[in-house]
Design an enzyme around this catalytic site. Sequence first.
Site, PDB file in Angstrom:
ATOM      1  N   ASP A   1      24.537  69.693  10.893  1.00 41.65           N
ATOM      2  CA  ASP A   1      23.606  69.504  12.002  1.00 41.65           C
ATOM      3  C   ASP A   1      23.291  70.855  12.640  1.00 41.65           C
ATOM      4  OD1 ASP A   1      22.040  68.345  13.928  1.00 41.65           O
ATOM      5  OD2 ASP A   1      23.682  67.435  15.047  1.00 41.65           O
TER       6      ASP A   1
ATOM      7  N   LYS B   1      35.668  74.694   6.824  1.00 45.68           N
ATOM      8  CA  LYS B   1      36.590  75.493   7.645  1.00 45.68           C
ATOM      9  C   LYS B   1      38.012  75.122   7.242  1.00 45.68           C
ATOM     10  CE  LYS B   1      37.069  78.432  11.066  1.00 45.68           C
ATOM     11  NZ  LYS B   1      36.550  79.795  11.087  1.00 45.68           N
TER      12      LYS B   1
ATOM     13  N   ASP C   1      31.577  79.505   9.669  1.00 48.61           N
ATOM     14  CA  ASP C   1      31.153  80.547  10.615  1.00 48.61           C
ATOM     15  C   ASP C   1      30.502  81.720   9.878  1.00 48.61           C
ATOM     16  OD1 ASP C   1      33.706  80.820   9.609  1.00 48.61           O
ATOM     17  OD2 ASP C   1      34.606  81.577  11.454  1.00 48.61           O
TER      18      ASP C   1
ATOM     19  N   TYR D   1      31.077  62.933  13.484  1.00 47.07           N
ATOM     20  CA  TYR D   1      30.064  62.032  14.035  1.00 47.07           C
ATOM     21  C   TYR D   1      30.362  60.562  13.740  1.00 47.07           C
ATOM     22  CZ  TYR D   1      26.989  65.945  15.269  1.00 47.07           C
ATOM     23  OH  TYR D   1      26.442  67.071  15.829  1.00 47.07           O
TER      24      TYR D   1
ATOM     25  N   ASP E   1      19.569  73.402  12.086  1.00 49.88           N
ATOM     26  CA  ASP E   1      18.629  73.809  13.143  1.00 49.88           C
ATOM     27  C   ASP E   1      18.504  75.329  13.167  1.00 49.88           C
ATOM     28  OD1 ASP E   1      18.382  71.129  13.854  1.00 49.88           O
ATOM     29  OD2 ASP E   1      18.365  71.556  15.990  1.00 49.88           O
TER      30      ASP E   1
END
Length: 333
Positions: free
Chosen positions: A227, A170, A203, A119, A231
């Site tokens: 992010d 990751k 993941d 970002y 959620d």
Amino acid sequence: MYKICVIEGDGIGKEVVPATLEVLKATGLDFEFVHGEAGDEVFKRRGIALPEETVEIAKECDAVLFGAAGETAADVIVKLRKILDTYANVRPVKSYRGIKCLKDNIDYVIVRENTEGLYKGIEAEVAEGVYTATRVITEKACRRIFKFAFDLARRRKREGKRGKVTCAHKANVLKLTDGVFKRIFYEVAEEYPDIEAEDYYIDAMNMYIITKPETFDVVVTSNLFGDILSDGAAGTVGGLGMAPSANIGDRYGLFEPVHGSAPDIAGKGIANPTATILTGVLMLRYLGEDEVANRVEKALEEVLEKGLTTPDLGGSLTTFEMAQEVVKRLKEE
Ligand code: NAI
Ligand code: MG
């Protein structure tokens, strides 16, 4: 006396923030609320979504309480987080009685790195039809976010929580950037021998917040992963109407519900104020008012448990009526 910069913003921000101010006033603490404007409506009127005077107010207050912006969100809240250098985005995930949750013993906090990663905003067209986004990971930002996460775990341990930090990354694919992320995580972990440290691939982590959410305490991850993960996590404890957040830096604290302006329900008076009231609780803790924060949370817990809620949680109260139930309990004490 605490001076709070209040930015209601757009849509349901204009409903959930005033409702939360009523709750804050009922705590008996001495607040001065200084209102600043920002968002779509201001953009339409003035051609700027985050006016300079709002930034000035934010900088001179003890904390900022933000509602939501609409389409200008990137130019308002993302920008404000940057200006105030709030590098830690803190998102508690907690199951409350009376709310339909995946499990009834969920209680962890996602700490998301708020300043870099994917970002950073570095995108380019490098050849005809080929586009890139640059993922920035710096050792400095890693260290400060991990220290923040471990310090938080230590504070939580003192309150009887587990005392564990889980790092999600990751590193098997993003060998350099997340390799560094993981390495520094364990370097910082060594400074906190009293706190457990573990790591998972992002993941798999995404599955574990569904299959074993009760095992987590503090979860730390990079910007984009955080992010998305947060959620999803909100969905396990009742949805966006239940999800508060804090943006914390060395100098400033910016507090906002995770949800947006919700144009589909704005103006109807049915937005769930819980996320913003819980955001107020985070703000009280930031100000050092733990005891008052606990009182507000307890009053809210009672209201939720009794089903005195807005329609999204199955109740029939309006935003203000629900907040008023919390106010009533705070005043009765
Ligand atoms: P949203 O969070 O506004 O709404 C998603 C869904 O959740 C909607 O169905 C909404 O009714 C529901 N919802 C959200 N908060 C609720 C609450 N307190 N009570 C009951 N239901 C609630 O996200 P969406 O629809 O993706 O975006 C709408 C606008 O908000 C867009 O313009 C977007 O740019 C902006 N946005 C702003 C954010 C911010 O200011 N931090 C964050 C996310 C979106
Ligand atoms: Mg988001």
